[in-house]
Design a protein around this motif. Structure first.
Motif, PDB file in Angstrom:
ATOM      1  N   VAL A 165      -6.960 -25.705   7.469  1.00  0.00           N
ATOM      2  CA  VAL A 165      -7.738 -24.473   7.615  1.00  0.00           C
ATOM      3  C   VAL A 165      -8.854 -24.490   6.575  1.00  0.00           C
ATOM      4  CG1 VAL A 165      -7.680 -21.960   7.668  1.00  0.00           C
ATOM      5  CG2 VAL A 165      -5.647 -23.267   8.339  1.00  0.00           C
ATOM      6  N   ILE A 166     -10.091 -24.437   7.030  1.00  0.00           N
ATOM      7  CA  ILE A 166     -11.257 -24.478   6.143  1.00  0.00           C
ATOM      8  C   ILE A 166     -12.269 -23.443   6.618  1.00  0.00           C
ATOM      9  CG2 ILE A 166     -11.033 -26.923   5.526  1.00  0.00           C
ATOM     10  CD1 ILE A 166     -13.079 -27.565   7.670  1.00  0.00           C
ATOM     11  N   PRO A 167     -13.194 -23.036   5.760  1.00  0.00           N
ATOM     12  CA  PRO A 167     -14.224 -22.094   6.216  1.00  0.00           C
ATOM     13  C   PRO A 167     -15.154 -22.758   7.221  1.00  0.00           C
ATOM     14  CG  PRO A 167     -14.730 -22.882   4.010  1.00  0.00           C
ATOM     15  CD  PRO A 167     -13.351 -23.381   4.332  1.00  0.00           C
ATOM     16  N   LYS A 168     -15.600 -22.007   8.206  1.00  0.00           N
ATOM     17  CA  LYS A 168     -16.566 -22.554   9.158  1.00  0.00           C
ATOM     18  C   LYS A 168     -17.822 -23.012   8.428  1.00  0.00           C
ATOM     19  CE  LYS A 168     -18.784 -21.566  13.610  1.00  0.00           C
ATOM     20  NZ  LYS A 168     -20.150 -22.003  13.238  1.00  0.00           N
ATOM     21  N   LYS A 169     -18.205 -22.237   7.425  1.00  0.00           N
ATOM     22  CA  LYS A 169     -19.355 -22.581   6.584  1.00  0.00           C
ATOM     23  C   LYS A 169     -19.015 -22.193   5.163  1.00  0.00           C
ATOM     24  CE  LYS A 169     -24.318 -21.747   5.997  1.00  0.00           C
ATOM     25  NZ  LYS A 169     -25.499 -20.979   6.478  1.00  0.00           N
ATOM     26  N   SER A 170     -18.986 -23.182   4.272  1.00  0.00           N
ATOM     27  CA  SER A 170     -18.651 -22.902   2.879  1.00  0.00           C
ATOM     28  C   SER A 170     -19.917 -22.588   2.086  1.00  0.00           C
ATOM     29  CB  SER A 170     -17.916 -24.092   2.255  1.00  0.00           C
ATOM     30  OG  SER A 170     -18.825 -25.109   1.865  1.00  0.00           O
ATOM     31  N   ASN A 171     -19.749 -22.446   0.788  1.00  0.00           N
ATOM     32  CA  ASN A 171     -20.893 -22.165  -0.081  1.00  0.00           C
ATOM     33  C   ASN A 171     -21.582 -23.429  -0.567  1.00  0.00           C
ATOM     34  OD1 ASN A 171     -18.519 -22.715  -1.616  1.00  0.00           O
ATOM     35  ND2 ASN A 171     -19.521 -21.913  -3.453  1.00  0.00           N
ATOM     36  N   HIS A 172     -21.119 -24.620  -0.126  1.00  0.00           N
ATOM     37  CA  HIS A 172     -21.723 -25.894  -0.522  1.00  0.00           C
ATOM     38  C   HIS A 172     -22.107 -26.688   0.729  1.00  0.00           C
ATOM     39  CE1 HIS A 172     -21.058 -25.360  -4.754  1.00  0.00           C
ATOM     40  NE2 HIS A 172     -19.748 -25.268  -4.619  1.00  0.00           N
ATOM     41  N   GLU A 202      -8.594 -37.200  15.478  1.00  0.00           N
ATOM     42  CA  GLU A 202      -8.303 -38.370  16.306  1.00  0.00           C
ATOM     43  C   GLU A 202      -6.853 -38.823  16.135  1.00  0.00           C
ATOM     44  OE1 GLU A 202     -11.161 -41.236  15.097  1.00  0.00           O
ATOM     45  OE2 GLU A 202     -12.879 -40.162  15.983  1.00  0.00           O
ATOM     46  N   CYS A 203      -6.274 -38.539  14.974  1.00  0.00           N
ATOM     47  CA  CYS A 203      -4.881 -38.918  14.704  1.00  0.00           C
ATOM     48  C   CYS A 203      -3.885 -37.870  15.189  1.00  0.00           C
ATOM     49  CB  CYS A 203      -4.681 -39.156  13.214  1.00  0.00           C
ATOM     50  SG  CYS A 203      -5.600 -40.583  12.561  1.00  0.00           S
ATOM     51  N   GLY A 204      -4.394 -36.714  15.645  1.00  0.00           N
ATOM     52  CA  GLY A 204      -3.502 -35.701  16.196  1.00  0.00           C
ATOM     53  C   GLY A 204      -3.407 -34.413  15.396  1.00  0.00           C
ATOM     54  N   ALA A 205      -4.197 -34.274  14.335  1.00  0.00           N
ATOM     55  CA  ALA A 205      -4.168 -33.048  13.530  1.00  0.00           C
ATOM     56  C   ALA A 205      -5.005 -31.951  14.179  1.00  0.00           C
ATOM     57  CB  ALA A 205      -4.689 -33.328  12.128  1.00  0.00           C
ATOM     58  N   SER A 206      -4.742 -30.714  13.782  1.00  0.00           N
ATOM     59  CA  SER A 206      -5.524 -29.568  14.234  1.00  0.00           C
ATOM     60  C   SER A 206      -6.353 -29.056  13.061  1.00  0.00           C
ATOM     61  CB  SER A 206      -4.613 -28.445  14.743  1.00  0.00           C
ATOM     62  OG  SER A 206      -3.836 -28.883  15.848  1.00  0.00           O
ATOM     63  N   VAL A 207      -7.618 -28.727  13.334  1.00  0.00           N
ATOM     64  CA  VAL A 207      -8.513 -28.215  12.301  1.00  0.00           C
ATOM     65  C   VAL A 207      -8.982 -26.829  12.721  1.00  0.00           C
ATOM     66  CG1 VAL A 207     -10.679 -28.543  11.052  1.00  0.00           C
ATOM     67  CG2 VAL A 207      -9.267 -30.528  11.647  1.00  0.00           C
ATOM     68  N   PHE A 208      -8.773 -25.848  11.848  1.00  0.00           N
ATOM     69  CA  PHE A 208      -9.128 -24.463  12.126  1.00  0.00           C
ATOM     70  C   PHE A 208     -10.282 -24.043  11.213  1.00  0.00           C
ATOM     71  CE2 PHE A 208      -4.826 -24.965  13.553  1.00  0.00           C
ATOM     72  CZ  PHE A 208      -4.714 -24.161  14.672  1.00  0.00           C
ATOM     73  N   LEU A 209     -11.302 -23.437  11.821  1.00  0.00           N
ATOM     74  CA  LEU A 209     -12.480 -22.984  11.093  1.00  0.00           C
ATOM     75  C   LEU A 209     -12.409 -21.474  10.906  1.00  0.00           C
ATOM     76  CD1 LEU A 209     -15.194 -25.070  12.997  1.00  0.00           C
ATOM     77  CD2 LEU A 209     -13.924 -25.710  10.926  1.00  0.00           C
ATOM     78  N   TYR A 210     -12.357 -21.041   9.655  1.00  0.00           N
ATOM     79  CA  TYR A 210     -12.208 -19.620   9.315  1.00  0.00           C
ATOM     80  C   TYR A 210     -13.546 -18.908   9.499  1.00  0.00           C
ATOM     81  CZ  TYR A 210     -10.904 -15.507   6.523  1.00  0.00           C
ATOM     82  OH  TYR A 210     -10.639 -14.232   6.090  1.00  0.00           O
ATOM     83  N   ASN A 220      -7.683 -15.742  12.578  1.00  0.00           N
ATOM     84  CA  ASN A 220      -9.102 -15.406  12.430  1.00  0.00           C
ATOM     85  C   ASN A 220      -9.970 -16.658  12.410  1.00  0.00           C
ATOM     86  OD1 ASN A 220      -9.384 -12.315  11.783  1.00  0.00           O
ATOM     87  ND2 ASN A 220      -7.588 -13.003  10.637  1.00  0.00           N
ATOM     88  N   CYS A 221      -9.479 -17.684  13.089  1.00  0.00           N
ATOM     89  CA  CYS A 221     -10.184 -18.965  13.136  1.00  0.00           C
ATOM     90  C   CYS A 221     -10.479 -19.370  14.575  1.00  0.00           C
ATOM     91  CB  CYS A 221      -9.338 -20.069  12.489  1.00  0.00           C
ATOM     92  SG  CYS A 221      -9.105 -19.926  10.715  1.00  0.00           S
ATOM     93  N   ILE A 222     -11.348 -20.354  14.713  1.00  0.00           N
ATOM     94  CA  ILE A 222     -11.504 -21.081  15.970  1.00  0.00           C
ATOM     95  C   ILE A 222     -11.158 -22.543  15.683  1.00  0.00           C
ATOM     96  CG2 ILE A 222     -13.238 -19.552  16.962  1.00  0.00           C
ATOM     97  CD1 ILE A 222     -15.362 -21.637  16.110  1.00  0.00           C
ATOM     98  N   GLU A 223     -10.638 -23.236  16.678  1.00  0.00           N
ATOM     99  CA  GLU A 223     -10.336 -24.652  16.477  1.00  0.00           C
ATOM    100  C   GLU A 223     -11.609 -25.474  16.542  1.00  0.00           C
ATOM    101  OE1 GLU A 223      -6.944 -26.881  17.597  1.00  0.00           O
ATOM    102  OE2 GLU A 223      -6.049 -25.164  18.628  1.00  0.00           O
ATOM    103  N   ARG A 224     -11.707 -26.441  15.664  1.00  0.00           N
ATOM    104  CA  ARG A 224     -12.869 -27.329  15.628  1.00  0.00           C
ATOM    105  C   ARG A 224     -12.826 -28.246  16.852  1.00  0.00           C
ATOM    106  NH1 ARG A 224     -14.078 -32.602  13.656  1.00  0.00           N
ATOM    107  NH2 ARG A 224     -16.158 -32.785  12.717  1.00  0.00           N
ATOM    108  N   SER A 225     -13.931 -28.333  17.549  1.00  0.00           N
ATOM    109  CA  SER A 225     -14.006 -29.183  18.737  1.00  0.00           C
ATOM    110  C   SER A 225     -14.358 -30.609  18.336  1.00  0.00           C
ATOM    111  CB  SER A 225     -15.046 -28.638  19.713  1.00  0.00           C
ATOM    112  OG  SER A 225     -16.319 -28.559  19.103  1.00  0.00           O
ATOM    113  N   GLN A 226     -13.756 -31.558  19.025  1.00  0.00           N
ATOM    114  CA  GLN A 226     -14.060 -32.953  18.764  1.00  0.00           C
ATOM    115  C   GLN A 226     -15.304 -33.365  19.545  1.00  0.00           C
ATOM    116  OE1 GLN A 226      -9.581 -34.163  19.386  1.00  0.00           O
ATOM    117  NE2 GLN A 226     -10.615 -35.831  18.333  1.00  0.00           N
ATOM    118  N   HIS A 227     -16.057 -34.289  18.969  1.00  0.00           N
ATOM    119  CA  HIS A 227     -17.267 -34.746  19.643  1.00  0.00           C
ATOM    120  C   HIS A 227     -17.176 -36.258  19.872  1.00  0.00           C
ATOM    121  CE1 HIS A 227     -18.895 -36.931  16.167  1.00  0.00           C
ATOM    122  NE2 HIS A 227     -18.443 -35.933  15.433  1.00  0.00           N
ATOM    123  N   LYS A 228     -18.008 -36.767  20.780  1.00  0.00           N
ATOM    124  CA  LYS A 228     -18.057 -38.203  21.062  1.00  0.00           C
ATOM    125  C   LYS A 228     -19.486 -38.726  20.968  1.00  0.00           C
ATOM    126  CE  LYS A 228     -14.014 -38.036  24.092  1.00  0.00           C
ATOM    127  NZ  LYS A 228     -13.451 -38.344  25.439  1.00  0.00           N
TER     128      LYS A 228
END
Length: 464
Positions: free
Chosen positions: A349-356, A372-380, A438-446
């Motif tokens: 779980v990470i911020p969608k946009k951080s301060n850096h 790609e390894c099977g983890a889920s990433v959530f954008l706060y 309060n997050c959305i899942e990060r979409s994978q791109h190709k």
């Protein structure tokens, strides 16, 4: 004058070449990750006029003398010490050099609300009877910072020993006139590791990121919150960041006090000015088992990173991570990827946009590999997420000041708490679930172009 100018022009490139060769040899002798070594080598070789001075100022990593002089403070009079792996197979093993023994008989309150953390901090300062020790990366010259300094000033006027330790970079805007009332009242202040000093030893890059407020050596607030409006303060505001801190009462505070004492003596250079801890004497016997881990240039090897990696390999069902920045080294990334491939419920779980901005750009390649390894990433979504926490299998939680990035785990002075208490871990798990709601899942791109940009970002990530 022209002749002297010509000599200087001839001498400077030769000096730069000699320095570059010396620094290249120094880099190759150090125990750095391959990506960090390569990044510094490329910078010095291709842009030496920038790379050489930058490495002299920012290239240091370990301070062997301070490791040897590290002060260890122990209070065996209360609380039982354990080899933590005897209690929990996911615990930080005593075979790793550096981590102290786990200690029980502690009480803890968790604060994910900035206003509650603010009042708890002021109450803790006001409760002190002999000493107050405060260390922070950032002290704001805002309402929160003013309230903290005012509370410390009042304790100093009462004759209480007050010690305020600020990082010279994080609190670079703090001027003496802001601290003047505290100093006049008898409070002691120090700035950790000035940015510019002679001789250059590469230490300007080694920042004290630890956050500690300690009263009498028996109660402490630690975590990720700095002492500024963004992190804590009166009321609620949309601009306030989501963060995490803990109020701890018990014998483990003696270990936290020892870490502060070591930092204070290093920064102030005044052995005669040291806070005095009363120590804990209470009939109350709470049962939270803690293990404190300090990491940084003053700790041998990279104990915190190694402890996290070891625990990751022992996880069986769940690994949830909350962090503002995600720029891991290769060892940590490989451990996370292997966990995901083993079928572990791995969530970041990470911020969608951080301060850096640069950290946001650097993280993308690592996040893509995790997915790609099977983890889920959530954008706060609601705003900046500055909290740091990990839970594994409902059996261990890790929180403190360290982010999940190379700067925190390999460079900065950090403080982490390993918690082995099911109720506290469940409380943190419920809080993480609220964040994910309060997050959305990060979409994978190709997209190949984006992948190329991510790869370049990873190459220079060790320099961030």
């Amino acid at each position: 004058m022209i002749k002297i100018h010509g000599i200087i022009l001839h001498f400077l490139p030769s000096l730069g070449f000699i320095l570059a060769v010396i620094l290249l040899a120094h880099i190759l002798r150090q125990r750095r990750s391959p990506t960090s070594t390569l990044a510094w080598l490329l910078t010095i070789i291709f842009i030496p006029y920038i790379g050489v001075p930058f490495y002299l100022m920012f290239g240091g990593r370990k301070m062997k003398r301070k490791v040897a002089e590290k002060i260890l403070v122990k209070d065996p009079s209360i609380g039982r010490a354990f080899q933590a792996e005897q209690i929990n197979p996911l615990a930080a093993p005593s075979a790793l050099k550096g981590p102290p023994q786990a200690v029980d008989m502690n009480r803890v309150s968790v604060f994910s609300d900035g206003e509650k953390a603010y009042w708890a901090t002021l109450d803790l300062i006001r409760s002190a009877r002999q000493s107050v020790c405060v260390a922070t990366f950032i002290l704001g010259q805002d309402d929160t910072g003013k309230a903290i300094v005012a509370a410390l000033t009042e304790k100093a006027k009462e004759g209480i020993s007050v010690f305020l330790l600020l990082d010279a970079l994080g609190s670079v805007s703090v001027r003496k006139r802001f601290l003047a009332p505290l100093i006049k009242a008898g409070g002691r202040t120090a700035f950790f590791m000035p940015m510019l000093h002679l001789p250059f030893r590469g230490r300007a890059n080694l920042r004290n990121h630890r956050k500690m407020v300690i009263a009498d050596g028996k109660s402490a607030i630690v975590g990720g919150m700095n002492l500024a409006d963004e992190y804590m303060g009166l009321g609620t505001t949309p601009k306030r960041w989501q963060d995490l801190s803990m109020l701890i009462n018990g014998p483990v505070c003696t270990q936290i006090y020892g870490i502060f004492l070591s930092d204070w003596l290093f920064a102030s250079g005044k052995d005669s000015e040291r806070p005095v801890a009363l120590g804990l004497r209470t009939e109350d016997r709470p049962d939270v088992l803690f293990q404190v881990m300090a990491s940084g240039p003053d700790v041998k090897e990279d104990a915190l990173r190694d402890m996290i990696v070891t625990a990751l390999f022992h996880a069986e069902s769940r690994i949830w991570i909350v962090t503002p920045y995600f720029v891991p080294d290769e060892l940590l990334l490989d451990a996370l990827c292997l966990a995901a491939k083993r079928g572990i419920d791995l969530r970041v779980v990470i911020p969608k946009k951080s301060n850096h901005v640069l950290a946001d750009l650097a993280r993308e390649g690592y996040l893509s590999q995790l997915q790609e390894c099977g983890a889920s990433v959530f954008l706060y979504l609601p705003g900046m997420l500055h909290a740091k926490a990990i839970i594994m299998d409902d059996r261990v939680a890790i929180t403190g000041s360290a982010n999940m990035d190379m700067r925190s785990l390999l460079l900065n002075y950090e403080l982490a708490l390993f918690i082995y208490h099911r109720e506290v871990i469940i409380q943190l798990k419920d809080w993480m679930q609220q964040l994910m709601d309060n997050c959305i899942e990060r979409s994978q791109h190709k997209n190949q172009t984006i992948s190329l940009i991510e790869g370049v970002g990873r190459l220079f990530a060790p320099l961030l």
